[in-house]
Design an enzyme around this catalytic site. Structure first.
Site, PDB file in Angstrom:
ATOM      1  N   ASP A 665       0.832  -1.202   0.000  1.00  0.00           N
ATOM      2  CA  ASP A 665       0.000   0.000   0.000  1.00  0.00           C
ATOM      3  C   ASP A 665       0.871   1.258   0.000  1.00  0.00           C
ATOM      4  OD1 ASP A 665      -1.469   2.053   2.261  1.00  0.00           O
ATOM      5  OD2 ASP A 665      -2.644   1.455   0.510  1.00  0.00           O
ATOM      6  N   LYS A 669       1.615   4.153  -2.986  1.00  0.00           N
ATOM      7  CA  LYS A 669       1.446   5.588  -2.728  1.00  0.00           C
ATOM      8  C   LYS A 669       2.698   6.368  -3.121  1.00  0.00           C
ATOM      9  CE  LYS A 669      -1.994   5.029   0.926  1.00  0.00           C
ATOM     10  NZ  LYS A 669      -2.311   5.105   2.373  1.00  0.00           N
TER      11      LYS A 669
END
Length: 803
Positions: A665, A669
């Site tokens: 994750d 990003k």
């Protein structure tokens, strides 16, 4: 005289500058008597308070100058009195006694040496007391019976001389006791009160406005008028921006916020006593009494009219070696205790390796600079300082609704070669703050004052995905209540079912999924293409690779996209490049603000900086709300396995928490951050530390969750080791020189990273403009509500671009 309503009329010093203006104020009172019972609150005559402050600051070597000031003040008041009322009026002898008291107080060296601020408050109180005596006498000259009231009889405070805190309940009771609604008009001194020992206190500069608010509360006044020297609340301080314009109407919340951040029209606490009442407030100009001024009410919907600039200062900015930061912070707070010239000590230190920075009121700095020098010499360290700095804050509802305004503001400054010393912006506030040298502050205020709010258009939507974020977004759309634009929802779908209506779906009645059509992306894509002439906006809240791979077809047909999904931007670099080419060629919009930091303005800030010609050199911080939550739980003694399960239950972690624990994750990003800047980089080039035990990498989800507790003790040891160093663990990322590294860092507990709580993220951006102090963005970085709010913000930003 009708007494059906009670009006509080507060006249500031500029409205009482001379006998002519005082007479005008008296006529205003007489006019109000035709329809209401007026209660008058007065400040000191214009310039008197500053003169009394000068008197209090003189030392024993300037005794001749001191008595000259007192004599001049007495003569000025006596002359004004004689121009307005007969010499025989009893208030004139009271006025003479008042200046005798001033001389006696000034000569009271024992009080001055033992409690300077109490002594100073007694001196400063003379201004309001003299003014009230004169106004009361002037009313009597016009045949209006009036009574003089010294507010220290009923405004009860603590003993913080110079900036006393009011005891609200006792004050309310005493006001009602002393101010008897009779035929006589009360003329009350503003600014002053008294403590439990009946010693005079003052409420801070412009405290007469606060006095008026307290009296309005106690008497349940219908209306409060504040008379000053400007046409109400303006878009900027006219002393800084000569062409500032009046704002017609504001809410209590607006004016309280503006006053708290430096707007000089009224005291910050004025509205506080009446904020839950139906009292209306108006700000009027004694030099232009026919101007309507600004009306302030409790229930006004600002709706774009809040577009003000405030400027405060001067300030001194101190920088010192990081090792002494917290020590100095404690010392400054100690020195500021009971000092009315001190404000809250602004202290920033982004990491343990950076200089500690302090922002102090320049008047406070002048008082303590000798002590500072001694303190620094004892520690064999030195300060770097900038003085004569001013803080400019630009307010607008658009900061909550349209990220373009931030970019426009930064671009405006950049185009005019103005570089702020410091910039601060928080995603949930209606302002952006800059720190400037005086010349740049004045120029910037003039430029920014011309910034205008954007109009909101009609927009058609299709929302794909009705999970946590999609469902929350639909609920927000249902509750959206504005006359400025219409949102028409053409359709919505989940992985199984689809609703579509060319005329728009009704969200009020709810969506019945049982009878909906099956989701077929070929059919849906055809419908979307047919309706693309409507400026259609596609919202992808699915997290589906299949849907993300459709973006090129959407852009090719002129359809705009908003998404919280990180997938499209983090596929192979060639896919990302294709998207960017289509966006440019088809003049479509792609908004993905919530892919990094949920509702935080991270992506838009990067884009705005680059559009302003800036070059970003480094981005670092914590961008996973899940990881912040996890490490906070571990620090509180929650076992690793339990913390992960709770994160799943609260919706902070994915159903398979390995999606978060793997670092994927965070990797996506930072990959998004890099590519947004134009850096070509593949996922395989990232250095990513995983939190998943090697033995559990390939097992199924249920086995993973069952066996996770075997690693609780290992994490307990890591947390304990960090605690022994007075540090905490954080999962951080850094992008610098085109390279991305992601993993666990041990950071000081008291650092900004160490202080993160809940699901907060913190992102630090260094650039050519922000090369010494980073631009910091901080706030909740996970959760369906903030993410859905961010998606809605992207929808509105896209709609603004289309019209």
């Amino acid at each position: 005289m009708s007494k059906s309503q009670t009006h509080i009329l507060k006249f500031g010093g500029s409205s009482l500058q001379n006998s002519s203006l005082i007479q005008q104020s008296v006529q205003t009172v007489i006019e109000r008597m035709q329809s209401a019972y007026p209660v008058v609150v007065v400040s000191a005559i214009g310039g008197v308070t500053n003169t009394l402050i000068e008197l209090a600051e003189l030392d024993h070597k300037t005794i001749h100058r001191s008595y000259q000031i007192i004599n001049d003040l007495e003569n000025r008041h006596r002359q004004i009195f004689d121009e307005l009322a007969p010499v025989s009026h009893p208030n004139r002898s009271d006025l003479q006694d008042l200046f005798t008291e001033l001389r006696t107080t000034f000569e009271n060296n024992e009080l001055k040496e033992n409690h300077f601020y109490a002594w100073q408050d007694r001196i400063l109180s003379i201004g309001e007391r003299a003014s009230a005596l004169i106004v009361s006498a002037a009313l009597s000259k016009e045949g209006i019976q009036s009574t003089y009231h010294k507010a220290s009889q009923f405004i009860k405070t603590n003993s913080t001389f110079g900036k006393a805190c009011v005891q609200r309940n006792a004050t309310r009771t005493l006001i009602r006791k002393f101010i008897d609604k009779s035929t006589a008009i009360p003329v009350i001194t503003g600014f002053i009160g008294s403590n439990d020992q009946q010693k005079i206190t003052t409420l801070g500069r412009s405290g007469s406005d606060y006095t008026a608010g307290l009296i309005a509360d106690a008497l349940d006044a219908d209306h409060l008028e504040i008379w000053t020297d400007v046409d109400g609340v303006l878009t900027a301080d006219p002393k800084w921006v000569s062409d500032a314009e009046s704002i017609e109407q504001l809410s209590f919340g607006d004016i309280s916020e503006l006053s708290a951040h430096g707007a000089r029209v009224i005291h910050p606490k004025t509205i506080e006593p009446i904020q839950n009442k139906k009292t209306t407030v108006s700000v009027k100009n004694s030099y232009n009494p026919q101007h309507p001024g600004t009306l302030i009410t409790s229930d006004f919907n600002t709706n774009g009219s809040l577009k003000t600039i405030t400027i405060t200062g001067p300030f001194v900015r101190l920088q010192i070696d990081q090792n002494y930061g917290y020590d100095l912070f404690s010392k400054l707070n100690e020195w500021s205790t009971d000092n009315p010239n001190a404000n809250s000590i602004a202290f920033t230190q982004q990491t343990e390796f950076e200089a500690a920075r302090f922002l102090l009121k320049q008047s406070f700095f002048e008082e303590i600079k000798d002590q500072l020098s001694v303190w620094a010499a004892e520690r064999h360290t030195i300060f770097n300082l900038d003085d004569n700095l001013y803080k400019l804050k630009k307010f607008s509802n658009q900061f909550n609704k349209d990220e373009k305004l931030f970019g426009q503001t930064v671009s405006l400054l950049n185009e005019n070669n103005i570089q702020p010393i410091h910039t601060e912006r928080n995603y949930d506030e209606r302002f952006i703050s800059f720190l400037f040298k005086e010349k740049d502050a004045r120029h910037s205020a003039y430029l920014i004052n011309n910034t205008v709010s954007k109009k909101k258009p009609v927009v058609d939507l299709f929302v794909a995905g009705t999970g946590a974020v999609g469902e929350t977004l639909l609920n927000k759309l249902k509750k959206l209540d504005t006359d400025d634009f219409q949102v028409r929802l053409l359709g919505t779908c989940n992985s199984r079912k689809t609703h579509w209506d060319t005329d728009g779906l009704s969200l009020e009645t709810g969506l019945e999924w049982q009878n909906a059509d099956q989701t077929n992306w070929d059919i849906l894509l055809k419908k979307l293409k047919e309706n693309s002439h409507r400026n259609l906006l596609f919202v992808d809240a699915t997290g589906s690779k299949e849907v993300a791979r459709l973006y090129p077809k959407l852009f090719a047909n002129g359809i705009h996209v908003v998404t919280p999904s990180k997938l499209a931007n983090t596929f192979e670099q060639s896919f990302f490049d294709t998207l960017q080419d289509l966006i440019r060629n088809e003049k479509t919009s792609f908004k993905y603000e919530t892919t990094v930091g949920a509702g935080l303005p991270v992506i838009s800030t990067i884009e705005d900086l680059q559009s302003a010609g800036d070059t970003i050199t480094e981005i670092s911080g914590v961008v996973s709300g899940t990881m912040t939550y996890l490490f906070n739980q571990l620090e509180q003694g929650v076992p690793f396995s339990k913390a992960i399960i709770e994160a799943r239950e609260k919706g902070y972690a994915e159903p398979d928490p390995r999606d978060d624990l793997s670092g994927e994750d965070v990797a996506r990003k930072f990959l998004t951050l890099a590519r947004t800047q134009g850096i070509a980089i593949e996922r395989e080039e990232l250095e990513v530390e995983s939190l998943i035990p090697k033995e559990l990498t390939k097992v199924d989800k249920e086995t993973f969750l069952e066996q996770l507790s075997a690693y609780d003790s290992e994490w307990e040891k890591r947390i304990h080791a960090a605690r022994q160093r007075d540090e905490v663990l954080r999962y951080t990322g850094k992008l610098r020189d085109g390279k991305i590294s992601i993993g666990i860092d041990s950071v000081p507990k008291d650092s900004p990273l160490g202080q993160l709580k809940g699901t907060d993220n913190i992102i630090q951006i260094y650039s050519q403009l922000y090369n010494e102090t980073p631009l910091v963005i901080q706030g909740p970085g996970a959760g369906k509500k903030v993410t859905a709010a961010g998606v809605l913000s992207d929808i509105l930003k896209t709609a603004n671009r289309l019209t």
